[in-house]
Design a protein around this motif. Structure first.
Motif, PDB file in Angstrom:
ATOM      1  N   TRP A  89      28.893 -32.742 -77.810  1.00 42.64           N
ATOM      2  CA  TRP A  89      28.974 -34.204 -77.824  1.00 42.64           C
ATOM      3  C   TRP A  89      30.234 -34.698 -78.515  1.00 42.64           C
ATOM      4  CZ3 TRP A  89      26.109 -36.514 -74.432  1.00 42.64           C
ATOM      5  CH2 TRP A  89      24.940 -35.892 -74.010  1.00 42.64           C
ATOM      6  N   SER A  90      30.856 -33.832 -79.308  1.00 40.08           N
ATOM      7  CA  SER A  90      32.109 -34.222 -79.955  1.00 40.08           C
ATOM      8  C   SER A  90      33.204 -34.485 -78.923  1.00 40.08           C
ATOM      9  CB  SER A  90      32.557 -33.152 -80.947  1.00 40.08           C
ATOM     10  OG  SER A  90      32.863 -31.948 -80.281  1.00 40.08           O
TER      11      SER A  90
ATOM     12  N   VAL B  85      43.109 -31.219 -79.689  1.00 43.05           N
ATOM     13  CA  VAL B  85      42.552 -30.007 -80.298  1.00 43.05           C
ATOM     14  C   VAL B  85      41.123 -29.781 -79.804  1.00 43.05           C
ATOM     15  CG1 VAL B  85      41.886 -28.922 -82.475  1.00 43.05           C
ATOM     16  CG2 VAL B  85      44.050 -30.161 -82.316  1.00 43.05           C
ATOM     17  N   LEU B  86      40.338 -30.840 -79.721  1.00 41.81           N
ATOM     18  CA  LEU B  86      38.957 -30.714 -79.233  1.00 41.81           C
ATOM     19  C   LEU B  86      38.909 -30.127 -77.829  1.00 41.81           C
ATOM     20  CD1 LEU B  86      37.175 -34.003 -80.328  1.00 41.81           C
ATOM     21  CD2 LEU B  86      36.490 -31.682 -80.896  1.00 41.81           C
TER      22      LEU B  86
ATOM     23  N   LEU C 104      41.151 -28.297 -76.342  1.00 42.09           N
ATOM     24  CA  LEU C 104      41.612 -26.910 -76.405  1.00 42.09           C
ATOM     25  C   LEU C 104      40.490 -26.004 -76.922  1.00 42.09           C
ATOM     26  CD1 LEU C 104      44.286 -25.202 -76.086  1.00 42.09           C
ATOM     27  CD2 LEU C 104      44.489 -25.426 -78.555  1.00 42.09           C
ATOM     28  N   ILE C 105      39.822 -26.428 -77.967  1.00 45.13           N
ATOM     29  CA  ILE C 105      38.723 -25.642 -78.535  1.00 45.13           C
ATOM     30  C   ILE C 105      37.571 -25.530 -77.544  1.00 45.13           C
ATOM     31  CG2 ILE C 105      36.983 -25.572 -80.363  1.00 45.13           C
ATOM     32  CD1 ILE C 105      39.073 -26.911 -82.161  1.00 45.13           C
ATOM     33  N   ALA C 106      37.328 -26.590 -76.786  1.00 42.59           N
ATOM     34  CA  ALA C 106      36.265 -26.528 -75.769  1.00 42.59           C
ATOM     35  C   ALA C 106      36.545 -25.405 -74.778  1.00 42.59           C
ATOM     36  CB  ALA C 106      36.135 -27.859 -75.043  1.00 42.59           C
ATOM     37  N   GLY C 107      37.806 -25.217 -74.439  1.00 45.36           N
ATOM     38  CA  GLY C 107      38.167 -24.100 -73.567  1.00 45.36           C
ATOM     39  C   GLY C 107      37.955 -22.760 -74.253  1.00 45.36           C
ATOM     40  N   ILE C 108      38.355 -22.678 -75.517  1.00 44.78           N
ATOM     41  CA  ILE C 108      38.155 -21.440 -76.275  1.00 44.78           C
ATOM     42  C   ILE C 108      36.662 -21.118 -76.364  1.00 44.78           C
ATOM     43  CG2 ILE C 108      38.315 -20.425 -78.586  1.00 44.78           C
ATOM     44  CD1 ILE C 108      40.979 -21.932 -78.929  1.00 44.78           C
ATOM     45  N   MET C 109      35.845 -22.150 -76.566  1.00 49.40           N
ATOM     46  CA  MET C 109      34.402 -21.968 -76.720  1.00 49.40           C
ATOM     47  C   MET C 109      33.687 -21.805 -75.380  1.00 49.40           C
ATOM     48  SD  MET C 109      33.947 -21.977 -79.988  1.00 49.40           S
ATOM     49  CE  MET C 109      32.196 -22.175 -80.133  1.00 49.40           C
ATOM     50  N   ARG C 110      34.450 -21.807 -74.309  1.00 47.45           N
ATOM     51  CA  ARG C 110      33.903 -21.596 -72.958  1.00 47.45           C
ATOM     52  C   ARG C 110      32.882 -22.660 -72.545  1.00 47.45           C
ATOM     53  NH1 ARG C 110      37.248 -18.077 -70.698  1.00 47.45           N
ATOM     54  NH2 ARG C 110      37.534 -16.159 -71.840  1.00 47.45           N
ATOM     55  N   VAL C 111      33.142 -23.903 -72.956  1.00 47.78           N
ATOM     56  CA  VAL C 111      32.300 -25.007 -72.504  1.00 47.78           C
ATOM     57  C   VAL C 111      32.444 -25.099 -70.990  1.00 47.78           C
ATOM     58  CG1 VAL C 111      32.016 -27.526 -72.569  1.00 47.78           C
ATOM     59  CG2 VAL C 111      32.498 -26.257 -74.685  1.00 47.78           C
TER      60      VAL C 111
ATOM     61  N   LEU D 243      34.004 -32.287 -68.280  1.00 47.49           N
ATOM     62  CA  LEU D 243      34.559 -33.414 -67.532  1.00 47.49           C
ATOM     63  C   LEU D 243      33.768 -34.699 -67.768  1.00 47.49           C
ATOM     64  CD1 LEU D 243      35.489 -31.821 -64.095  1.00 47.49           C
ATOM     65  CD2 LEU D 243      37.049 -32.860 -65.748  1.00 47.49           C
ATOM     66  N   ALA D 244      32.451 -34.588 -67.732  1.00 46.64           N
ATOM     67  CA  ALA D 244      31.613 -35.783 -67.893  1.00 46.64           C
ATOM     68  C   ALA D 244      31.835 -36.432 -69.260  1.00 46.64           C
ATOM     69  CB  ALA D 244      30.145 -35.415 -67.706  1.00 46.64           C
ATOM     70  N   LEU D 245      31.832 -35.638 -70.314  1.00 48.50           N
ATOM     71  CA  LEU D 245      31.972 -36.189 -71.660  1.00 48.50           C
ATOM     72  C   LEU D 245      33.385 -36.694 -71.932  1.00 48.50           C
ATOM     73  CD1 LEU D 245      29.814 -33.555 -73.542  1.00 48.50           C
ATOM     74  CD2 LEU D 245      29.249 -35.965 -73.182  1.00 48.50           C
ATOM     75  N   VAL D 246      34.376 -35.912 -71.553  1.00 48.80           N
ATOM     76  CA  VAL D 246      35.761 -36.298 -71.801  1.00 48.80           C
ATOM     77  C   VAL D 246      36.118 -37.545 -70.991  1.00 48.80           C
ATOM     78  CG1 VAL D 246      38.164 -35.572 -71.481  1.00 48.80           C
ATOM     79  CG2 VAL D 246      36.507 -34.005 -72.502  1.00 48.80           C
TER      80      VAL D 246
END
Length: 143
Positions: free
Chosen positions: A91-92, A104-105, A107-114, A120-123
């Motif tokens: 949700w962040s 940064v968020l 980029l981290i979402a990609g690292i965390m394999r979201v 897409l929906a949240l961003v």
């Protein structure tokens, strides 16, 4: 589509990456010139979200290079970023519109394999709300 609207797309796209672009100012200028806000919000939101997807892809493949000498992040930094992301959860990503932090968020979402669809929906939601706020406040300055 006019050159001004294409520049809005470009500036929104670049603003979502690590490059210092500010699409809100350009959106404000176009609104003051009498452009229809609906297509402007759509174009800016799409460009900004697409730029965030680039960050997401970079994050997905970034850790493959963490053992290279030129790699920018230290393992401790990545670990701290991952812990913070896990604390606030997916949700962040609604805050991906924030300057610097949002990049940064994503980029981290990609690292965390979201997964891409929730990403897409949240961003897109957060970024669209930001541009709608610009439209709202631009109305205060209308003649």
């Amino acid at each position: 589509m006019t050159l001004e609207v294409l520049f809005l797309f470009f500036s929104a796209f670049m603003a979502a990456t690590i490059f210092p672009f500010y699409s809100e100012a350009w959106l404000f200028i176009l609104l003051q010139q009498g452009y229809d806000p609906v297509p402007l919000v759509i174009v800016a939101s799409f460009g900004n979200t697409l730029g965030a997807v680039v960050n997401w892809y970079l994050g997905r493949y970034l850790l493959k290079y963490q053992h290279k000498r030129w790699f920018y992040f230290k393992p401790e930094q990545i670990g701290r970023m991952q812990i913070r992301f896990q604390r606030y959860g997916i949700w962040s990503l609604l805050m991906a519109w924030l300057p610097v932090v949002g990049d940064v968020l994503t980029l981290i979402a990609g690292i965390m394999r979201v997964h891409l669809l929730p990403f897409l929906a949240l961003v897109a939601t957060g970024k669209t709300l930001r541009y709608l706020a610009v439209v709202y406040f631009a109305g205060w300055f209308a003649q």
